[in-house]
Write a protein that holds these residues in place. Structure first.
Motif, PDB file in Angstrom:
ATOM      1  N   ALA A 109     -29.230 -32.373 -24.110  1.00 22.11           N
ATOM      2  CA  ALA A 109     -29.890 -31.188 -23.544  1.00 22.11           C
ATOM      3  C   ALA A 109     -29.715 -29.963 -24.427  1.00 22.11           C
ATOM      4  O   ALA A 109     -30.437 -28.969 -24.271  1.00 22.11           O
ATOM      5  CB  ALA A 109     -29.323 -30.902 -22.159  1.00 22.11           C
ATOM      6  N   ARG A 110     -28.783 -30.022 -25.378  1.00 29.18           N
ATOM      7  CA  ARG A 110     -28.483 -28.852 -26.213  1.00 29.18           C
ATOM      8  C   ARG A 110     -29.174 -28.879 -27.573  1.00 29.18           C
ATOM      9  O   ARG A 110     -29.127 -27.906 -28.305  1.00 29.18           O
ATOM     10  CB  ARG A 110     -26.968 -28.749 -26.415  1.00 29.18           C
ATOM     11  N   ASN A 111     -29.775 -30.003 -27.916  1.00 29.77           N
ATOM     12  CA  ASN A 111     -30.444 -30.109 -29.211  1.00 29.77           C
ATOM     13  C   ASN A 111     -31.466 -31.237 -29.140  1.00 29.77           C
ATOM     14  O   ASN A 111     -31.431 -32.071 -28.236  1.00 29.77           O
ATOM     15  CB  ASN A 111     -29.413 -30.389 -30.319  1.00 29.77           C
ATOM     16  N   SER A 112     -32.371 -31.264 -30.106  1.00 27.73           N
ATOM     17  CA  SER A 112     -33.388 -32.317 -30.103  1.00 27.73           C
ATOM     18  C   SER A 112     -32.783 -33.627 -30.597  1.00 27.73           C
ATOM     19  O   SER A 112     -31.789 -33.639 -31.329  1.00 27.73           O
ATOM     20  CB  SER A 112     -34.553 -31.918 -31.016  1.00 27.73           C
ATOM     21  N   ARG A 113     -33.397 -34.717 -30.217  1.00 32.77           N
ATOM     22  CA  ARG A 113     -32.863 -36.016 -30.612  1.00 32.77           C
ATOM     23  C   ARG A 113     -32.878 -36.233 -32.130  1.00 32.77           C
ATOM     24  O   ARG A 113     -31.894 -36.735 -32.688  1.00 32.77           O
ATOM     25  CB  ARG A 113     -33.623 -37.130 -29.896  1.00 32.77           C
ATOM     26  N   PRO A 114     -33.957 -35.872 -32.836  1.00 31.57           N
ATOM     27  CA  PRO A 114     -33.903 -36.014 -34.298  1.00 31.57           C
ATOM     28  C   PRO A 114     -32.754 -35.218 -34.919  1.00 31.57           C
ATOM     29  O   PRO A 114     -32.088 -35.700 -35.842  1.00 31.57           O
ATOM     30  CB  PRO A 114     -35.268 -35.483 -34.754  1.00 31.57           C
ATOM     31  N   ASN A 115     -32.522 -33.994 -34.418  1.00 33.14           N
ATOM     32  CA  ASN A 115     -31.429 -33.196 -34.958  1.00 33.14           C
ATOM     33  C   ASN A 115     -30.072 -33.835 -34.700  1.00 33.14           C
ATOM     34  O   ASN A 115     -29.161 -33.749 -35.533  1.00 33.14           O
ATOM     35  CB  ASN A 115     -31.452 -31.793 -34.356  1.00 33.14           C
ATOM     36  N   LEU A 116     -29.911 -34.475 -33.545  1.00 30.61           N
ATOM     37  CA  LEU A 116     -28.639 -35.120 -33.237  1.00 30.61           C
ATOM     38  C   LEU A 116     -28.367 -36.276 -34.202  1.00 30.61           C
ATOM     39  O   LEU A 116     -27.237 -36.447 -34.679  1.00 30.61           O
ATOM     40  CB  LEU A 116     -28.638 -35.622 -31.791  1.00 30.61           C
ATOM     41  N   ILE A 117     -29.389 -37.075 -34.490  1.00 31.08           N
ATOM     42  CA  ILE A 117     -29.216 -38.181 -35.441  1.00 31.08           C
ATOM     43  C   ILE A 117     -28.973 -37.638 -36.850  1.00 31.08           C
ATOM     44  O   ILE A 117     -28.079 -38.108 -37.572  1.00 31.08           O
ATOM     45  CB  ILE A 117     -30.449 -39.094 -35.423  1.00 31.08           C
ATOM     46  N   MET A 118     -29.760 -36.633 -37.250  1.00 33.43           N
ATOM     47  CA  MET A 118     -29.575 -36.067 -38.592  1.00 33.43           C
ATOM     48  C   MET A 118     -28.244 -35.345 -38.711  1.00 33.43           C
ATOM     49  O   MET A 118     -27.645 -35.301 -39.787  1.00 33.43           O
ATOM     50  CB  MET A 118     -30.745 -35.135 -38.924  1.00 33.43           C
ATOM     51  N   GLY A 119     -27.751 -34.778 -37.611  1.00 40.88           N
ATOM     52  CA  GLY A 119     -26.437 -34.155 -37.631  1.00 40.88           C
ATOM     53  C   GLY A 119     -25.345 -35.171 -37.909  1.00 40.88           C
ATOM     54  O   GLY A 119     -24.412 -34.906 -38.684  1.00 40.88           O
ATOM     55  N   LYS A 120     -25.440 -36.330 -37.272  1.00 46.61           N
ATOM     56  CA  LYS A 120     -24.459 -37.389 -37.523  1.00 46.61           C
ATOM     57  C   LYS A 120     -24.559 -37.884 -38.964  1.00 46.61           C
ATOM     58  O   LYS A 120     -23.536 -38.112 -39.625  1.00 46.61           O
ATOM     59  CB  LYS A 120     -24.673 -38.534 -36.536  1.00 46.61           C
ATOM     60  N   ALA A 121     -25.788 -38.062 -39.453  1.00 48.03           N
ATOM     61  CA  ALA A 121     -25.962 -38.499 -40.840  1.00 48.03           C
ATOM     62  C   ALA A 121     -25.430 -37.446 -41.812  1.00 48.03           C
ATOM     63  O   ALA A 121     -24.815 -37.791 -42.832  1.00 48.03           O
ATOM     64  CB  ALA A 121     -27.437 -38.772 -41.118  1.00 48.03           C
ATOM     65  N   GLY A 122     -25.630 -36.172 -41.490  1.00 45.94           N
ATOM     66  CA  GLY A 122     -25.115 -35.109 -42.351  1.00 45.94           C
ATOM     67  C   GLY A 122     -23.599 -35.093 -42.394  1.00 45.94           C
ATOM     68  O   GLY A 122     -22.992 -34.921 -43.470  1.00 45.94           O
ATOM     69  N   ALA A 123     -22.947 -35.269 -41.247  1.00 43.53           N
ATOM     70  CA  ALA A 123     -21.488 -35.330 -41.213  1.00 43.53           C
ATOM     71  C   ALA A 123     -20.971 -36.517 -42.009  1.00 43.53           C
ATOM     72  O   ALA A 123     -19.963 -36.424 -42.725  1.00 43.53           O
ATOM     73  CB  ALA A 123     -21.002 -35.406 -39.761  1.00 43.53           C
ATOM     74  N   MET A 124     -21.672 -37.652 -41.903  1.00 45.01           N
ATOM     75  CA  MET A 124     -21.284 -38.828 -42.672  1.00 45.01           C
ATOM     76  C   MET A 124     -21.386 -38.569 -44.173  1.00 45.01           C
ATOM     77  O   MET A 124     -20.515 -38.964 -44.952  1.00 45.01           O
ATOM     78  CB  MET A 124     -22.162 -40.006 -42.260  1.00 45.01           C
ATOM     79  N   LYS A 125     -22.446 -37.886 -44.597  1.00 46.21           N
ATOM     80  CA  LYS A 125     -22.615 -37.606 -46.026  1.00 46.21           C
ATOM     81  C   LYS A 125     -21.520 -36.681 -46.548  1.00 46.21           C
ATOM     82  O   LYS A 125     -21.045 -36.856 -47.680  1.00 46.21           O
ATOM     83  CB  LYS A 125     -23.993 -36.992 -46.267  1.00 46.21           C
ATOM     84  N   LEU A 126     -21.107 -35.707 -45.746  1.00 51.11           N
ATOM     85  CA  LEU A 126     -19.993 -34.844 -46.144  1.00 51.11           C
ATOM     86  C   LEU A 126     -18.705 -35.645 -46.260  1.00 51.11           C
ATOM     87  O   LEU A 126     -17.889 -35.417 -47.166  1.00 51.11           O
ATOM     88  CB  LEU A 126     -19.829 -33.702 -45.143  1.00 51.11           C
ATOM     89  N   MET A 127     -18.503 -36.586 -45.343  1.00 51.48           N
ATOM     90  CA  MET A 127     -17.326 -37.451 -45.406  1.00 51.48           C
ATOM     91  C   MET A 127     -17.343 -38.290 -46.682  1.00 51.48           C
ATOM     92  O   MET A 127     -16.302 -38.475 -47.331  1.00 51.48           O
ATOM     93  CB  MET A 127     -17.299 -38.355 -44.176  1.00 51.48           C
ATOM     94  N   VAL A 128     -18.523 -38.795 -47.062  1.00 49.56           N
ATOM     95  CA  VAL A 128     -18.633 -39.585 -48.285  1.00 49.56           C
ATOM     96  C   VAL A 128     -18.291 -38.741 -49.509  1.00 49.56           C
ATOM     97  O   VAL A 128     -17.569 -39.197 -50.405  1.00 49.56           O
ATOM     98  CB  VAL A 128     -20.058 -40.172 -48.415  1.00 49.56           C
ATOM     99  N   LEU A 129     -18.778 -37.505 -49.554  1.00 55.59           N
ATOM    100  CA  LEU A 129     -18.441 -36.620 -50.673  1.00 55.59           C
ATOM    101  C   LEU A 129     -16.940 -36.429 -50.787  1.00 55.59           C
ATOM    102  O   LEU A 129     -16.365 -36.486 -51.885  1.00 55.59           O
ATOM    103  CB  LEU A 129     -19.133 -35.268 -50.491  1.00 55.59           C
ATOM    104  N   ALA A 130     -16.283 -36.192 -49.645  1.00 54.97           N
ATOM    105  CA  ALA A 130     -14.833 -36.003 -49.656  1.00 54.97           C
ATOM    106  C   ALA A 130     -14.124 -37.269 -50.119  1.00 54.97           C
ATOM    107  O   ALA A 130     -13.175 -37.219 -50.918  1.00 54.97           O
ATOM    108  CB  ALA A 130     -14.347 -35.598 -48.264  1.00 54.97           C
ATOM    109  N   GLY A 131     -14.589 -38.429 -49.637  1.00 50.72           N
ATOM    110  CA  GLY A 131     -13.966 -39.682 -50.022  1.00 50.72           C
ATOM    111  C   GLY A 131     -14.101 -39.973 -51.504  1.00 50.72           C
ATOM    112  O   GLY A 131     -13.134 -40.385 -52.162  1.00 50.72           O
ATOM    113  N   LEU A 132     -15.273 -39.744 -52.070  1.00 49.95           N
ATOM    114  CA  LEU A 132     -15.479 -39.990 -53.497  1.00 49.95           C
ATOM    115  C   LEU A 132     -14.690 -39.008 -54.350  1.00 49.95           C
ATOM    116  O   LEU A 132     -14.167 -39.371 -55.413  1.00 49.95           O
ATOM    117  CB  LEU A 132     -16.968 -39.919 -53.832  1.00 49.95           C
TER     118      LEU A 132
END
Length: 287
Positions: A109-132
């Motif tokens: 209810a607080r955000n659109s569904r595409p944004n919620l999925i892209m938000g999770k993908a964005g957090a994952m990409k930041l995690m990958v940068l930190a890991g590498l």
């Protein structure tokens, strides 16, 4: 703005889960560093114990260690199976916890569904940068420790060509890791299961590795369309060979680079857009 909010929220939630961060991005660099130092100390100890009894052809020259070359070599091994497997822990947690804890209905209810999925993908990409980044730092410290253990003289040669190869290898490793972890996004969305998000990408990755080897019996070569489109791991290896040069790059067929790029793009965008499509049609009223 709403997408940025979604990325910040998912990143904040991931940062609060210190156990997941430990196993996802810290364990492999620390374990690799410890193993490298222990192995070099063992070799040095055995060499010292043998002394003059050691045949001359088996003695390690205590000469020069090029830290620039060590960094370049490390960049070529970043997307290894251990990194993929342990980063998958964090990715599966990001993608599947809202199903596990039944919190989707509280945030949709607080955000659109595409944004919620892209938000999770964005957090994952930041995690990958930190890991590498941690993996590169670990490899650099391991090279320093090796030089100190074997009394090497340190140099740092990093030409413009080496810098170009280093940047391309980093980018390629990042793309390969993200591509693999996006399989967890699709698995989590379709199955609503954390266990499935962990194991389905592993099963797919292992199956692709075995089938890629078996495809040689079908006459498929690295660089051919079927190999590059069906096996993203082979596409990654082909592009890495083209960047590093050598015999592997020399035997790749003409146009292999574009086929490999197409293969990685297919296995990156297809899972993401399939997960997005499925999520938009998903009933979350009881979640």
């Amino acid at each position: 703005m709403m997408l940025a909010d979604a990325i910040r929220a998912e990143t904040w939630r991931l940062l609060q889960n210190r156990t997941v961060l430990l196993w996802s991005i810290v364990f492999v660099p620390i374990a690799g560093l410890a193993a490298s130092i222990a192995g070099n100390l063992f070799i040095d100890d055995k060499m010292s114990a043998l002394g003059e009894r050691l045949p001359s052809q088996l003695r390690l020259e205590r000469g020069t260690l090029d830290l620039g070359q060590a960094l370049l070599e490390a960049a070529g091994t970043l997307a290894n199976p251990a990194v993929l497997a342990f980063l998958l822990i964090g990715a599966a947690t990001v993608f599947a916890t809202d199903y596990r804890w039944e919190t989707w209905r509280l945030i949709t209810a607080r955000n659109s569904r595409p944004n919620l999925i892209m938000g999770k993908a964005g957090a994952m990409k930041l995690m990958v940068l930190a890991g590498l980044a941690l993996m590169l730092g670990s490899a650099f410290i391991a090279a320093l420790a090796k030089g100190l253990i074997f009394d090497n003289r340190f140099v740092f040669h990093f030409s413009a060509e080496a810098a170009r190869s280093f940047g391309l290898l980093l980018l390629l490793a990042y793309v390969r890791v993200v591509q693999f972890l996006l399989l967890a996004l699709l698995a989590a969305t379709v199955t609503r299961s954390l266990v499935a998000a962990l194991f389905i990408p592993l099963v797919v990755g292992v199956a692709q590795a075995f089938l890629a080897k078996a495809s040689l019996f079908a006459g498929w070569r690295m660089g051919d369309w079927p190999t590059m489109l069906l096996f993203p791991g082979e596409a990654y290896e082909a592009l890495k060979a083209l960047i590093q040069g050598g015999m592997t790059a020399a035997v790749l067929p003409s146009g292999a680079a574009w086929r490999a790029v197409a293969g990685l793009a297919l296995w990156s965008f297809a899972p993401f857009f399939l997960a997005l499509w499925w999520f938009q049609r998903q009933d979350l009223s009881k979640e």
